[in-house]
Design a protein around this motif. Sequence first.
Motif, PDB file in Angstrom:
ATOM      1  N   ARG A 319       0.828  -1.219   0.000  1.00 23.33           N
ATOM      2  CA  ARG A 319       0.000   0.000   0.000  1.00 23.33           C
ATOM      3  C   ARG A 319       0.852   1.254   0.000  1.00 23.33           C
ATOM      4  N   THR A 330      -7.144   4.655   4.642  1.00 28.06           N
ATOM      5  CA  THR A 330      -5.732   5.008   4.516  1.00 28.06           C
ATOM      6  C   THR A 330      -5.532   6.433   5.028  1.00 28.06           C
ATOM      7  N   ASN A 413      -0.809   6.398   1.200  1.00 25.82           N
ATOM      8  CA  ASN A 413      -1.360   5.059   1.020  1.00 25.82           C
ATOM      9  C   ASN A 413      -1.239   4.174   2.256  1.00 25.82           C
TER      10      ASN A 413
END
Length: 453
Positions: A319, A330, A413
């Motif tokens: 991620r 996130t 992220n």
Amino acid sequence: MWYNNILETIGNTPLVKLNKIVQDIPATVLAKIETTNPGNSIKDRMAIKMIQDAEADGRLKPGGTIIEGTSGNTGMGLAIAAVIKGYKCIFTTTDKQSKEKVDALRAFGAEVIVCPTNVEPEDPRSYYSVSSRLEKEVKNAWKPNQYDNLSNTEAHYEQTGPEIWEQTEGKITHLLVGVGTGGTISGTGRYLKEKNPAIKVWGIDTYGSVFKKYKETGIFDKNEIYPYITEGIGEDFLPQNVDFSVIDHFEKVTDKDAALMTREIARKEGIFVGNSAGAAIAGLMQLKDKLGPDDVLVVIFHDHGSRYMGKMFNDDWLRERGFLKDDKLTAKSILSQRERQEIVTLDNEKSLLEAINTMKTLNISQLPVTQYEKVVGKITESEILHALLDNPSAKSAPINSVMTQSFPFVDLNTSIDKISSLINKENSAVLVEDESGKFEIITQYDIITAISE
């Protein structure tokens, strides 16, 4: 039947038909599973071959020290052989390699020196240069130099090629290999083409590497070189073991596609392999239109997935690089659920009194501390309180006399799970750089608000 030592178990690895992951490919696809070697990689083959050849011609003497630049797998093969044969090992590697690989080398008693990735090969800090320097400095040392040592290629000409030819009963039409040092593809490919010149040999390259363009144009283009994540394939120079005359075509694969396909192999085939295998299958998908129902393609699965647990098999790692998207919150989605908050910082030379007044005015309990506009630490209400209780006149002292380590940095992220794990007694918040390059702060309150909405 038993073996006299672990080195005798190298080779004769299984060939396994792939099914679900290649269901859209008309050809028969077979994977050469090199993880069954004692060091869990194909590099065991050439490691022992290089040692045997060096022993035979006197380059490696009894009690000697093996010094090599390695991403981990060759080092593992060399280290295992060194244990059995009584040699010492010193390995240099790059900081992009997984921690698991480095730890595995140390488990066999090897010394490992980690060097920066983003430097030229001739830079004295590079893992090539450091290993060459150590070879000169350490008494009775030998450097295999897997990139230019042609025993690497010969190992695969003598072993891997014949095994594949026999296992496919000579029916192989295509060989697909990730290319790093070049020994596997060159030695295996040369043997197979001697048996049947019609066999196609395809190499998998990565973006940031020079192989594909050099094969197609004969030009070594330094502008092609930049750091990449994929491990085990690609290079920023031309190893002597890469025999371009054997390789018919290079296919480049992105870091993202290689990483995600590595996971898919485990989930769809039950085969736990490393990053270069993911790159190879991703490349195969890009080449599938070149294959027909009568073709038999063999792909090399170089090493084991256990060496990538902190990378390709770690959701947060994926991620953070934008490789994996899912429904979890996130940092980006947490920030999007609240109004824009311009972060307030204080220079590290400001006084504690200025920090107190700023916190009081803004009704906040902590502040990032900067030096030359870069975040270098933090200061909180409790830290100021403890400083004043110890010395009431400390109000005029600079913040840098009291500040503590900075809040952790995360990117947009980063998952809510990772952010939550970073917020604790020492860190009441994390810092995140937004898409415009400005910093914002995420606190425990922001996480609670995001979850409850």
